[in-house]
Design an enzyme around this catalytic site. Structure first.
Site, PDB file in Angstrom:
ATOM      1  N   CYS A  60      30.694  36.413  49.491  1.00 15.93           N
ATOM      2  CA  CYS A  60      31.266  35.593  48.429  1.00 15.93           C
ATOM      3  C   CYS A  60      32.789  35.482  48.604  1.00 15.93           C
ATOM      4  CB  CYS A  60      30.880  36.176  47.070  1.00 15.93           C
ATOM      5  SG  CYS A  60      31.079  35.029  45.674  1.00 15.93           S
ATOM      6  N   HIS A  61      33.567  35.841  47.563  1.00 17.94           N
ATOM      7  CA  HIS A  61      35.027  35.760  47.630  1.00 17.94           C
ATOM      8  C   HIS A  61      35.658  37.008  48.241  1.00 17.94           C
ATOM      9  CE1 HIS A  61      34.087  32.637  44.690  1.00 17.94           C
ATOM     10  NE2 HIS A  61      35.330  32.202  44.734  1.00 17.94           N
ATOM     11  N   GLY A  62      34.842  38.002  48.616  1.00 16.62           N
ATOM     12  CA  GLY A  62      35.374  39.253  49.141  1.00 16.62           C
ATOM     13  C   GLY A  62      36.350  39.098  50.297  1.00 16.62           C
ATOM     14  N   TRP A 121      38.672  37.188  50.786  1.00 13.82           N
ATOM     15  CA  TRP A 121      40.046  36.892  50.348  1.00 13.82           C
ATOM     16  C   TRP A 121      40.978  38.062  50.658  1.00 13.82           C
ATOM     17  CZ3 TRP A 121      39.578  34.401  44.815  1.00 13.82           C
ATOM     18  CH2 TRP A 121      39.808  33.020  44.903  1.00 13.82           C
TER      19      TRP A 121
END
Length: 248
Positions: free
Chosen positions: A111-113, A115
């Protein structure tokens, strides 16, 4: 099922992690025999989310100031758009993942990990996937982005989000096992194209989610009903006591 007995796995997270992206993989890793610890910026507990709605908390086992990557065999970076956004602004968190990446030990994120990996300057030349909405951030950080459910680039494996949890869990149980290959790599020459529209399931969820005022009214109404019931029980108990004294 991979045997992870004796493997120590760190989960780096803070407030606003996507609940299913932490709790479900952690449960699977523990069932496979791993010792899993939640590492965060602060002691206590951290609250998760379901999309943007508050969810339950998980307890923090250690802070990043108390442990080093050398204490662990593998690292899990869950997503949620709040959690990695907070972590990427922490100099301590950025340095912690840099040390972990340099160790060559297995890392998994979804997912957004990623980032956090981008802000730590760790994605140049890497191949990975993520939530499609942050594709451009990762490409601009030097990565090749692949629209696939599970991508391996040596010691880093990634998935797009909750929709990929089954292949993600299967993959990390193999990736985190002792003796797993850190040389496999998804072979691509160019990044997958940008998304053409936002995911319909997320748009619909946001569209039909009740307003905060409605949820608040329901919660307060249930709380008031509980207080009223408790108060009625108290009045009834006092009346019984008075009748008992009169009968005596």
């Amino acid at each position: 099922m991979s045997n992870l007995k004796g493997r120590r796995i760190a989960v780096l997270a803070t407030y606003g992690f996507e609940k299913v992206e932490l709790t479900i993989p952690v449960s699977a890793l523990k069932k496979a025999g791993a010792e899993v610890e939640v590492i965060s910026l602060h002691h206590g507990s951290i609250r998760g989310v379901n999309l943007h709605e508050p969810a339950s908390r998980v307890d923090v086992d250690k802070t990043i100031a108390e442990v080093r990557p050398a204490n662990y065999d593998a690292l899990l970076l869950p997503g949620g758009f709040i959690n990695p956004d907070l972590l990427r602004q922490s100099a301590e968190a950025r340095e912690w993942v840099r040390e972990f990446v340099q160790s060559g030990k297995p890392i998994a994120s979804l997912c957004h990990g990623p980032w956090l990996l981008a802000s730590a300057g760790l994605l140049k030349g890497r191949v990975l996937t993520s939530w499609p909405g942050i594709r451009d951030d990762l490409v601009n950080a030097g990565a090749t982005w692949v629209n696939s459910e599970f991508v391996q680039d040596r010691n880093l494996v990634t998935s797009r989000g909750p929709q990929d949890l089954l292949p993600f869990i299967r993959g990390i149980k193999k990736h985190f096992a002792a003796g797993a290959s850190m040389q496999q790599r998804t072979r691509v020459s160019n990044s997958s194209p940008q998304a053409q529209e936002p995911p319909k399931v997320v748009v619909k969820a946001m569209q039909y989610m009740p307003k905060p005022s409605v949820r608040t009214a329901v919660v307060l109404g249930a709380f008031a009903a509980g207080l009223y019931a408790a108060n009625r029980r108290g009045l009834f108990d006092r009346a019984k006591q008075q009748l008992s004294r009169m009968a005596a």
